[in-house]
Design a protein around this motif. Structure first.
Motif, PDB file in Angstrom:
ATOM      1  N   ASN A   1       0.844  -1.194   0.000  1.00  0.00           N
ATOM      2  CA  ASN A   1       0.000   0.000   0.000  1.00  0.00           C
ATOM      3  C   ASN A   1       0.885   1.252   0.000  1.00  0.00           C
ATOM      4  O   ASN A   1       1.789   1.391   0.826  1.00  0.00           O
ATOM      5  N   GLN A   2       0.634   2.171  -0.920  1.00  0.00           N
ATOM      6  CA  GLN A   2       1.538   3.306  -1.121  1.00  0.00           C
ATOM      7  C   GLN A   2       1.648   4.188   0.121  1.00  0.00           C
ATOM      8  O   GLN A   2       2.743   4.647   0.477  1.00  0.00           O
TER       9      GLN A   2
ATOM     10  N   VAL B   1       6.450   3.965   6.250  1.00  0.00           N
ATOM     11  CA  VAL B   1       7.544   3.078   6.664  1.00  0.00           C
ATOM     12  C   VAL B   1       8.892   3.692   6.278  1.00  0.00           C
ATOM     13  O   VAL B   1       9.839   3.728   7.080  1.00  0.00           O
ATOM     14  N   ALA B   2       8.998   4.187   5.050  1.00  0.00           N
ATOM     15  CA  ALA B   2      10.266   4.769   4.575  1.00  0.00           C
ATOM     16  C   ALA B   2      10.647   6.004   5.396  1.00  0.00           C
ATOM     17  O   ALA B   2      11.813   6.174   5.774  1.00  0.00           O
ATOM     18  N   GLU B   3       9.659   6.836   5.689  1.00  0.00           N
ATOM     19  CA  GLU B   3       9.940   8.049   6.457  1.00  0.00           C
ATOM     20  C   GLU B   3      10.389   7.711   7.872  1.00  0.00           C
ATOM     21  O   GLU B   3      11.328   8.322   8.402  1.00  0.00           O
ATOM     22  N   GLN B   4       9.732   6.726   8.500  1.00  0.00           N
ATOM     23  CA  GLN B   4      10.121   6.343   9.851  1.00  0.00           C
ATOM     24  C   GLN B   4      11.507   5.682   9.854  1.00  0.00           C
ATOM     25  O   GLN B   4      12.335   5.957  10.729  1.00  0.00           O
TER      26      GLN B   4
ATOM     27  N   THR C   1      -6.735  -9.343  21.688  1.00  0.00           N
ATOM     28  CA  THR C   1      -5.436  -9.592  21.063  1.00  0.00           C
ATOM     29  C   THR C   1      -5.514  -9.181  19.594  1.00  0.00           C
ATOM     30  O   THR C   1      -6.500  -9.462  18.910  1.00  0.00           O
ATOM     31  N   LEU C   2      -4.446  -8.531  19.115  1.00  0.00           N
ATOM     32  CA  LEU C   2      -4.434  -7.934  17.784  1.00  0.00           C
ATOM     33  C   LEU C   2      -3.155  -8.299  17.042  1.00  0.00           C
ATOM     34  O   LEU C   2      -2.096  -8.402  17.644  1.00  0.00           O
ATOM     35  N   ALA C   3      -3.261  -8.471  15.727  1.00  0.00           N
ATOM     36  CA  ALA C   3      -2.084  -8.676  14.874  1.00  0.00           C
ATOM     37  C   ALA C   3      -2.560  -8.621  13.416  1.00  0.00           C
ATOM     38  O   ALA C   3      -3.476  -7.867  13.111  1.00  0.00           O
ATOM     39  N   LYS C   4      -1.956  -9.403  12.552  1.00  0.00           N
ATOM     40  CA  LYS C   4      -2.291  -9.513  11.134  1.00  0.00           C
ATOM     41  C   LYS C   4      -2.629  -8.176  10.483  1.00  0.00           C
ATOM     42  O   LYS C   4      -1.749  -7.454  10.052  1.00  0.00           O
ATOM     43  N   GLY C   5      -3.907  -7.809  10.392  1.00  0.00           N
ATOM     44  CA  GLY C   5      -4.308  -6.616   9.657  1.00  0.00           C
ATOM     45  C   GLY C   5      -3.852  -5.303  10.252  1.00  0.00           C
ATOM     46  O   GLY C   5      -4.024  -4.250   9.632  1.00  0.00           O
ATOM     47  N   ILE C   6      -3.262  -5.331  11.425  1.00  0.00           N
ATOM     48  CA  ILE C   6      -2.946  -4.100  12.150  1.00  0.00           C
ATOM     49  C   ILE C   6      -1.949  -3.198  11.430  1.00  0.00           C
ATOM     50  O   ILE C   6      -2.016  -1.976  11.572  1.00  0.00           O
ATOM     51  N   ALA C   7      -1.033  -3.756  10.669  1.00  0.00           N
ATOM     52  CA  ALA C   7       0.090  -2.938  10.182  1.00  0.00           C
ATOM     53  C   ALA C   7       0.441  -3.169   8.719  1.00  0.00           C
ATOM     54  O   ALA C   7       1.588  -2.991   8.322  1.00  0.00           O
ATOM     55  N   GLY C   8      -0.513  -3.554   7.911  1.00  0.00           N
ATOM     56  CA  GLY C   8      -0.277  -3.635   6.475  1.00  0.00           C
ATOM     57  C   GLY C   8       0.855  -4.541   6.060  1.00  0.00           C
ATOM     58  O   GLY C   8       1.538  -4.274   5.075  1.00  0.00           O
TER      59      GLY C   8
ATOM     60  N   ALA D   1       7.185  -0.544  12.327  1.00  0.00           N
ATOM     61  CA  ALA D   1       5.922  -1.283  12.262  1.00  0.00           C
ATOM     62  C   ALA D   1       4.773  -0.440  12.818  1.00  0.00           C
ATOM     63  O   ALA D   1       3.649  -0.468  12.298  1.00  0.00           O
ATOM     64  N   VAL D   2       5.039   0.316  13.876  1.00  0.00           N
ATOM     65  CA  VAL D   2       4.006   1.180  14.456  1.00  0.00           C
ATOM     66  C   VAL D   2       3.588   2.264  13.459  1.00  0.00           C
ATOM     67  O   VAL D   2       2.398   2.580  13.318  1.00  0.00           O
ATOM     68  N   ALA D   3       4.558   2.849  12.747  1.00  0.00           N
ATOM     69  CA  ALA D   3       4.234   3.835  11.717  1.00  0.00           C
ATOM     70  C   ALA D   3       3.330   3.217  10.654  1.00  0.00           C
ATOM     71  O   ALA D   3       2.374   3.856  10.178  1.00  0.00           O
ATOM     72  N   ALA D   4       3.621   1.964  10.285  1.00  0.00           N
ATOM     73  CA  ALA D   4       2.777   1.266   9.316  1.00  0.00           C
ATOM     74  C   ALA D   4       1.369   1.075   9.863  1.00  0.00           C
ATOM     75  O   ALA D   4       0.376   1.219   9.132  1.00  0.00           O
ATOM     76  N   ALA D   5       1.265   0.758  11.146  1.00  0.00           N
ATOM     77  CA  ALA D   5      -0.048   0.549  11.752  1.00  0.00           C
ATOM     78  C   ALA D   5      -0.879   1.824  11.756  1.00  0.00           C
ATOM     79  O   ALA D   5      -2.072   1.813  11.419  1.00  0.00           O
ATOM     80  N   LEU D   6      -0.270   2.927  12.149  1.00  0.00           N
ATOM     81  CA  LEU D   6      -1.004   4.190  12.175  1.00  0.00           C
ATOM     82  C   LEU D   6      -1.525   4.564  10.792  1.00  0.00           C
ATOM     83  O   LEU D   6      -2.667   5.005  10.641  1.00  0.00           O
TER      84      LEU D   6
END
Length: 377
Positions: free
Chosen positions: A7-8, A14-17, A217-224, A256-261
């Motif tokens: 996803n763009q 991700v790149a910026e972080q 509990t959360l995972a999978k879809g959380i962070a692209g 990964a957190v940046a991706a999630a947000l």
């Protein structure tokens, strides 16, 4: 698969972080976006109460830490999971997972103080008229007799079971189990690793029946696609853990957190929960019609973009794993990737990207229908 491959918006975040800094251990040198994600999850997860969040790397880690919190908060040890459950492949989560092969066989001994209870599985109930509440009372009676409500630290359940066969419990089952847990001081844990983040047609599958889990509990879809998981729950439960009791070097990695947000922002802006409901409608329209023609198509079920078909031998409900494998193989030969699942290996599950367009979705449905017709011919 929620927001599509590479996803763009997420790739840019991700790149910026990564250009700023790739990692510090949050427990040693905290960073702001970890807190921002915790606050965002507190706003969108079920429950109008004060919450705490902590992040890890995988769904299994999230489950293990939810159990750790429940045990220390209650001072109890027993944990209840359900038939057909899947919660991971680490030592503790293997014990919570129901299916032996390939997940548990040869890897023992397994963690102790885990108890398994009967699930609401509408298609395979001996009594086809049993209600969700009645199925819950069946499980509650077993818990009371086999363990005792005052001995149970946590009840963990997938609101829609994943690997076990995309099983949607009968309406009323989840609320009654959650109610009984509350009455007995038991931590009710909803494993939303697979069903969460718009996949079910709601932000979380727990929302659909109005339940407010003590911990999610959360995972999978959380962070692209980036490795991230977490738990979020009642503040008093997570606050009961001593300093240093939860964590991990890479848990809540800032990239990964940046991706999630960015992923959550994208889901909101594109209303992917609404898109999941559209996919559900198209699936049931298309394969509900097919079910009338194909006697081996025993059941179609699911919610949102988390839907499935269960295949059986014609004339009954005997699972047909070989037919299911043949369908998956034919789809692959035609360029469509599908997955099989289920306790009996006889379920075709669909988890399309929620950004998929109608034309591509129909192409995939055409291939799948052709594969089914060819396999049963």
């Amino acid at each position: 698969t929620t927001i599509g491959a590479s996803n763009q918006a997420v790739a840019k975040a991700v790149a910026e972080q990564a250009a700023r800094f790739t990692h510090t251990c949050f427990m040693v040198a905290p960073y702001e976006n970890y807190i921002e994600l915790a606050e965002k999850l507190a706003a969108i997860t079920p429950g109008n109460f004060e919450k705490r969040a902590v992040f890890f790397n995988s769904g299994a880690e999230a489950v293990e830490n939810a159990i750790k919190v429940a045990r220390i908060a209650t001072g109890r040890q027993a944990v209840v999971a359900f038939d057909h459950a899947y919660h991971g492949r680490t030592n503790l989560t293997m014990g919570l997972t129901a299916k032996a092969a390939p997940y548990k066989r040869g890897f023992g001994p397994l963690a102790p103080e885990i108890y398994r209870m009967p699930m609401s599985y509408p298609y395979r109930e001996e009594n086809p008229n049993i209600s969700g509440k009645e199925a819950a009372e069946r499980a509650i009676l077993a818990m009371e007799k086999q363990i005792g409500g005052d001995q149970i630290a946590a009840i963990i359940i997938e609101p829609i079971q994943g690997e076990g066969g995309f099983i949607v419990p009968a309406t009323g089952f989840l609320p009654r189990i959650a109610e009984w847990a509350k009455e007995n001081g038991i931590v009710f844990v909803a494993d939303e690793v697979q069903a969460g983040f718009a996949r079910s047609g709601a932000w979380f599958a727990s929302d659909i029946e109005g339940i407010e889990p003590d911990i999610i509990t959360l995972a999978k879809g959380i962070a692209g696609g980036m490795p991230l998981s977490g738990i979020i729950g009642r503040a008093e439960l997570l606050d009961s853990v001593h300093g240093g009791g939860l964590g991990g070097t890479y848990g809540g990695n800032p990239v990964a957190v940046a991706a999630a947000l960015e992923s959550i922002k994208f889901m909101e802006e594109q209303d992917l929960a609404g898109r999941a409901r559209e996919i559900e409608e198209k699936f049931f329209t298309r394969f509900g019609a097919l079910q009338k023609d194909i006697k081996e198509l025993g059941d179609i079920r699911g919610r949102g973009g988390m839907v499935a078909m269960e295949f059986v031998k014609a004339g009954g409900k005997e699972p047909d794993a070989e037919l299911t494998k043949a369908i998956a193989a034919e789809c692959l030969a035609q360029g469509v990737l599908i997955l099989t699942c289920g306790t009996y290996g006889n379920v075709v599950r669909l988890l399309p990207p929620l950004v998929i367009g109608d034309e591509l979705l129909e192409d995939a449905f055409n291939v799948l229908e052709d594969a089914i017709r060819k396999a049963v011919a």
